[in-house]
Scaffold this motif. Sequence first.
Motif, short mmCIF file in Angstrom:
data_model
loop_
_atom_site.label_atom_id
_atom_site.label_comp_id
_atom_site.label_asym_id
_atom_site.label_seq_id
_atom_site.Cartn_x
_atom_site.Cartn_y
_atom_site.Cartn_z
N HIS A 1 8.43 -11.80 -8.36
CA HIS A 1 7.63 -12.58 -7.42
C HIS A 1 7.82 -11.96 -6.05
CE1 HIS A 1 6.41 -16.13 -9.70
NE2 HIS A 1 7.48 -15.87 -10.43
N TYR A 2 6.75 -11.90 -5.29
CA TYR A 2 6.88 -11.38 -3.93
C TYR A 2 5.76 -11.97 -3.08
CZ TYR A 2 3.54 -8.16 -6.14
OH TYR A 2 2.49 -7.64 -6.86
N THR A 3 5.92 -11.87 -1.78
CA THR A 3 4.86 -12.32 -0.88
C THR A 3 3.71 -11.32 -1.00
OG1 THR A 3 6.59 -13.07 0.63
CG2 THR A 3 4.35 -12.90 1.54
N GLU A 4 2.53 -11.83 -1.25
CA GLU A 4 1.38 -10.93 -1.42
C GLU A 4 1.20 -10.09 -0.14
OE1 GLU A 4 -0.05 -10.79 -4.46
OE2 GLU A 4 -1.15 -9.07 -3.71
N PRO A 5 1.21 -8.76 -0.27
CA PRO A 5 1.01 -7.92 0.91
C PRO A 5 -0.31 -8.22 1.61
CG PRO A 5 1.72 -6.59 -0.96
CD PRO A 5 1.41 -7.96 -1.49
N ASP A 6 -0.38 -7.92 2.87
CA ASP A 6 -1.57 -8.20 3.66
C ASP A 6 -2.63 -7.12 3.38
OD1 ASP A 6 -3.51 -8.54 5.56
OD2 ASP A 6 -2.11 -8.78 7.25
N TRP A 7 -3.54 -7.43 2.49
CA TRP A 7 -4.52 -6.40 2.08
C TRP A 7 -5.61 -6.20 3.12
CZ3 TRP A 7 -2.17 -3.44 -0.87
CH2 TRP A 7 -1.29 -3.93 -1.85
N GLU A 8 -5.75 -7.17 4.03
CA GLU A 8 -6.70 -6.97 5.14
C GLU A 8 -6.17 -5.87 6.05
OE1 GLU A 8 -9.76 -8.03 5.44
OE2 GLU A 8 -9.37 -8.86 3.45
N GLU A 9 -4.85 -5.92 6.30
CA GLU A 9 -4.25 -4.87 7.14
C GLU A 9 -4.38 -3.51 6.44
OE1 GLU A 9 -0.20 -5.37 8.55
OE2 GLU A 9 0.05 -3.20 8.80
N PHE A 10 -4.14 -3.50 5.14
CA PHE A 10 -4.27 -2.27 4.36
C PHE A 10 -5.65 -1.65 4.57
CE2 PHE A 10 -5.69 -0.20 0.41
CZ PHE A 10 -4.66 0.69 0.14
N LYS A 11 -6.68 -2.49 4.44
CA LYS A 11 -8.06 -2.00 4.58
C LYS A 11 -8.32 -1.51 6.00
CE LYS A 11 -10.04 -5.11 1.33
NZ LYS A 11 -10.72 -6.41 1.31
N ARG A 12 -7.81 -2.27 6.95
CA ARG A 12 -8.02 -1.92 8.35
C ARG A 12 -7.39 -0.55 8.64
NH1 ARG A 12 -5.00 -3.09 12.47
NH2 ARG A 12 -3.67 -4.61 11.41
N VAL A 13 -6.16 -0.36 8.17
CA VAL A 13 -5.44 0.87 8.47
C VAL A 13 -6.05 2.06 7.73
CG1 VAL A 13 -3.20 2.05 8.31
CG2 VAL A 13 -3.30 -0.34 9.04
N ILE A 14 -6.42 1.86 6.46
CA ILE A 14 -6.96 2.99 5.71
C ILE A 14 -8.31 3.41 6.29
CG2 ILE A 14 -8.34 2.00 3.80
CD1 ILE A 14 -6.50 3.88 1.97
N ASN A 15 -8.99 2.48 6.94
CA ASN A 15 -10.27 2.84 7.56
C ASN A 15 -10.12 3.35 8.99
OD1 ASN A 15 -12.14 2.48 5.43
ND2 ASN A 15 -11.79 0.27 5.57
N GLY A 16 -8.89 3.66 9.39
CA GLY A 16 -8.73 4.37 10.66
C GLY A 16 -7.92 3.66 11.72
N ASP A 17 -7.72 2.35 11.58
CA ASP A 17 -7.12 1.61 12.67
C ASP A 17 -5.64 1.32 12.44
OD1 ASP A 17 -6.87 0.19 15.00
OD2 ASP A 17 -7.69 -1.66 14.19
N GLY A 18 -4.85 2.37 12.24
CA GLY A 18 -3.41 2.18 12.08
C GLY A 18 -2.68 2.83 13.25
#
Lengths: 326, 134
Positions: A273-290
């Motif tokens: 069990h784990y806290t679901e990672p923030d997939w919105e951040e993942f998408k934001r960063v992979i699209n350039g905004d990291g």
Amino acid sequence: MYGGGYIFDESASTELDDAKKLEAFEARIEAGEKIEPSDWMPAEYRKQLIRMIEQHAHSEIIGALPEGTWITRAPGFKRKLALMAKVQDEVGHAQLLYSAAETLGKSREDMINDLISGKSKYSNVFNYPAETWADTAVIAWLIDAGAIINQVANSKGSYGPYCRALERICTEESFHLKYGHDSVVFLATGTPVQRAMVQDALTRWWKPIMHFFGPSDKISVHNTIMMKWKLKMASNDDMRQKFLDMYVPKIWDLGLNIPDPELRKDEATGKWHYTEPDWEEFKRVINGDGPCNRERLAVRKMAEEKGEWVRRALMKQDERYITPLA
Amino acid sequence: MKENSTIKSLDPRITRADIPKDGQLSIDIKPLDQWQTYEVFHQEKKGDHHSHVGSLHAPNPEMAFLMAKEQYARRGRCVNIWVVKTSDIFTTNFEDEDMYTTNDDKMYREAGGYKVMDRINKYKKEHKKKEAVK
Ligand SMILES: [Fe+2]
Ligand SMILES: [Fe+2]
């Protein structure tokens, strides 16, 4: 390293492909045969493979940057040598993977152009900074561990040149893992300052590590065809579970704290069990905004531009490009 | 001015390179910029065949050897390397692979095409019978 959490195209249209050829092709994959560059393959298979191997190659070459940052300042001569060897391996992995992708008909020049323009992606974790040498220790141990899980799975895939490149890569990764573990253990069993340093690095890197295998199966695009064609060998969540199973106990063993209060193994189901990672951040960063996207690509661009005159000086007039054979 | 317009990195070497912060992120590398490709064959130990291990980019055979050593002989055993320009290799097509299959009408050139035991046994049997008659 690396190559986890590949981003696949959503459509998988094979209507135009010859149905009989497709059937024979799928039967070969089903039987565990490898597909070679000159074999018939569905257009969609070729497209997704190029995309996947290219992303993997870019991840290796961009992944060299956060770790390379610390070569000159690694503590002691031996650690400088070790980190330099590791980073050189990663750049070598990129070379092997670019060659494997090229057998499918996309030139290396086009791959580099697409990397720098942002059209092609690379593993999201390298858009985060390695703030101290301890960060490189955590990367070499845990990000490479994740990469090994992914690469060992993919080396059983269906495309011959990719599988062979991965086998070669995996033998080098075992050194990375050992070297990384050694560095983390050294810090974790050291002075209070050293322990704090490695704890901070782990805390910083836990989020990228959980992002590493890509979005949860619950939200990621349906990839039945990728599994059937043996392009994807395990689901993102299955690989994440495997990673947690192998490495969380080793991290806890060192008395280090993982920054997730939900993290525990359910003994009944055997699942973590784990806290679901923030997939919105993942998408934001992979699209350039990291935090480091721009720096990574700008540095890569500078390297290509500064090396251009050397490459041109060595070029012969009668050169002719042929797609590599295998 | 310079302080704000260039990339400040954790890596002092990158900071010193004065890379513009908002420079255009695109590049147009032309075909052949990364040179042509060579195919690499390596021999793990003396007495073995050389076997193909992959390809690389190089402007000439000397550089190809250098790259081959780094890419294909960094780990594991290797005693010798060949490099050949990809454009100098001629291959047959996998679609024609049936031309290499051994077909039954050429059994005269296979060891298995010669079966003598039946005749020998038959001969021995008859020979013994004759002996017995005498
Ligand atoms: Fe690697
Ligand atoms: Fe690695």
